[in-house]
Write an enzyme that holds these catalytic residues in place. Structure first.
Site, PDB file in Angstrom:
ATOM      1  N   SER A   1      63.674  -3.880   7.907  1.00  0.00           N
ATOM      2  CA  SER A   1      62.590  -3.186   7.219  1.00  0.00           C
ATOM      3  C   SER A   1      62.832  -1.690   7.095  1.00  0.00           C
ATOM      4  CB  SER A   1      61.255  -3.434   7.939  1.00  0.00           C
ATOM      5  OG  SER A   1      61.369  -3.128   9.315  1.00  0.00           O
TER       6      SER A   1
ATOM      7  N   ASP B   1      52.342   2.212  14.993  1.00  0.00           N
ATOM      8  CA  ASP B   1      53.675   1.885  14.506  1.00  0.00           C
ATOM      9  C   ASP B   1      54.528   3.147  14.583  1.00  0.00           C
ATOM     10  OD1 ASP B   1      55.999   1.318  13.140  1.00  0.00           O
ATOM     11  OD2 ASP B   1      55.026   0.569  11.333  1.00  0.00           O
TER      12      ASP B   1
ATOM     13  N   HIS C   1      58.578   2.449  11.899  1.00  0.00           N
ATOM     14  CA  HIS C   1      58.767   2.687  10.474  1.00  0.00           C
ATOM     15  C   HIS C   1      58.373   4.119  10.136  1.00  0.00           C
ATOM     16  CE1 HIS C   1      58.237  -1.768  10.803  1.00  0.00           C
ATOM     17  NE2 HIS C   1      59.332  -1.713  10.077  1.00  0.00           N
TER      18      HIS C   1
END
Length: 390
Positions: A131, A367, A370
């Site tokens: 990702s 998070d 990312h």
């Protein structure tokens, strides 16, 4: 004798002209550090460009504030996933958008989306990996789209392959999801990570003009986040093994595949180094903007300094060793250190995947893996652009 004298005089004048003619330069700070931070004499690239006889350490530097950034706004880009769209998801601060990477002794060329479209006309760029590759794929599309918003486009989303096309230029920018790069097969209902097999994935990469690979995060996942049930190596199945050993086996399979299958005179191959996470505030506590920080939540400014602030990732030692051993080494886009300094760049709780209860508990829900878009991946693409064209 007269004829000999004239020949010698002609040779002398030719040499003098070559000495006096200046080489083509790019502004006052031309990039010379486009080679890897390790030797890669086998790379097929343009000659290095010089600026004041100095060498630019492209991946060593500092973050400086620059109010001409970001290069696009999230509402203007049609492709940003909600998980990366921090402004849309209510992030209250915006200073994290205003930083530019400054190498120690040169300037990065500013990303020029029109130049990218013209020079890459008719070509395919493919990001392959996890990702973080998706993060970078979306970033590059946004950066190009910002300068050509009226050009015709077409997008197909799929798994493992998604492609965004700039139709007026015949350019395809693709993302191929392969978190481990090597293949995963299902055998008797179990997911088997095949450490010496990459042929299933690799057949989809053969025709790209630019390939940018990344892997790393998934190799350390455990429990419900683990992407396999067994590993297979040399015909033997393992429930687990040292994860660095597994990573090296997988990367050597990838490296051998690239050496044996990719025509390097036609395809540029990049490997993007490990993207760091920020779940451990002890790495930046001296410069923290939040005295009670337990992860990246609440961080609004980069770390300062030009050295790696924490323990250098062991995964990077594996990556470096494997690339050194390649017959024709991939270009290592070493974004690890510059990204480590950006504790402020993660979605944190400003991700579309969180419900109100989760947002109220950032200690568990943030998070810090990312990156927001616009944000840090734009710099990764600026470095890729520099390596491609300068």
């Amino acid at each position: 004798m007269a004829v000999l004298f004239l020949k010698l005089l002609g040779s002398f004048l030719t040499i003098l002209c070559l000495v006096l003619v200046k080489p083509h330069t790019v502004s006052s700070a031309v990039i010379m550090g486009l080679r890897n931070h390790h030797n890669n004499h086998n790379h097929h690239r343009r000659p290095m460009l010089q600026a004041n006889q100095s060498t630019c350490a492209l991946f060593v530097g500092t973050w400086v504030r620059d109010d001409t950034y970001p290069m696009y706004q999230s509402p203007e880009c049609p492709i940003i996933d909600s998980e990366f769209n921090c402004q849309m998801n209510g992030r209250p601060d915006s200073d994290y958008l205003k930083y530019r990477w400054q190498p120690l002794n040169c300037q990065l060329p500013r990303f020029n989306g029109l130049e990218f479209l013209v020079k890459m006309k008719g070509k395919t760029v493919m990001f392959v990996g996890d990702s973080l590759g998706l993060n970078q794929w979306e970033s590059l599309i946004c950066m190009i789209h910002a300068v050509a918003p009226r050009t015709r486009t077409h997008m197909t989303r799929g798994d493992p392959l998604s492609t965004f096309k700039f139709l007026d230029y015949g350019i395809s920018v693709s993302f191929y999801r392969a978190p481990y790069l090597v293949d995963i097969d299902v055998v008797h209902g179990k997911r088997v990570l095949k450490l010496e097999d990459i042929s299933g994935n690799g057949k989809s990469w053969l025709n790209a003009d630019v390939l940018s690979f990344n892997t790393g995060h998934w190799w350390s996942h455990e429990g419900s986040l683990q992407g396999w049930d067994y590993m297979e190596s040399m015909g033997t199945y393992y429930q687990d093994m040292d994860r660095l050993v597994a990573l090296e086996k997988g990367l050597r399979t990838w490296a051998n595949w690239v050496d044996n299958n990719i025509d390097r005179s036609k395809t540029r191959v990049f490997f993007q180094s490990i993207s760091p996470t920020h779940y451990n505030p002890s790495e930046w506590s001296a410069g923290s903007t939040s005295s009670t920080a337990k992860n990246c939540y609440g961080e609004t400014a980069p770390m300062s300094g030009t050295t790696y602030p924490g323990a250098y990732p062991d995964q990077m030692r594996v990556v470096d060793a494997v690339i050194r051993d390649m017959h024709s080494p991939a270009y290592l886009l070493d974004i690890t250190m510059l990204s480590e300094l950006r504790k402020d760049g993660h979605p944190s709780i400003y991700s579309g995947d969180l419900n109100p209860k989760q947002k109220a508990n950032p200690d568990r829900s943030a998070d810090c893996s990312h990156w927001c878009l616009p944000g840090l991946p734009d710099t990764w693409n600026q470095l890729l652009y520099t390596a491609l064209f300068y």
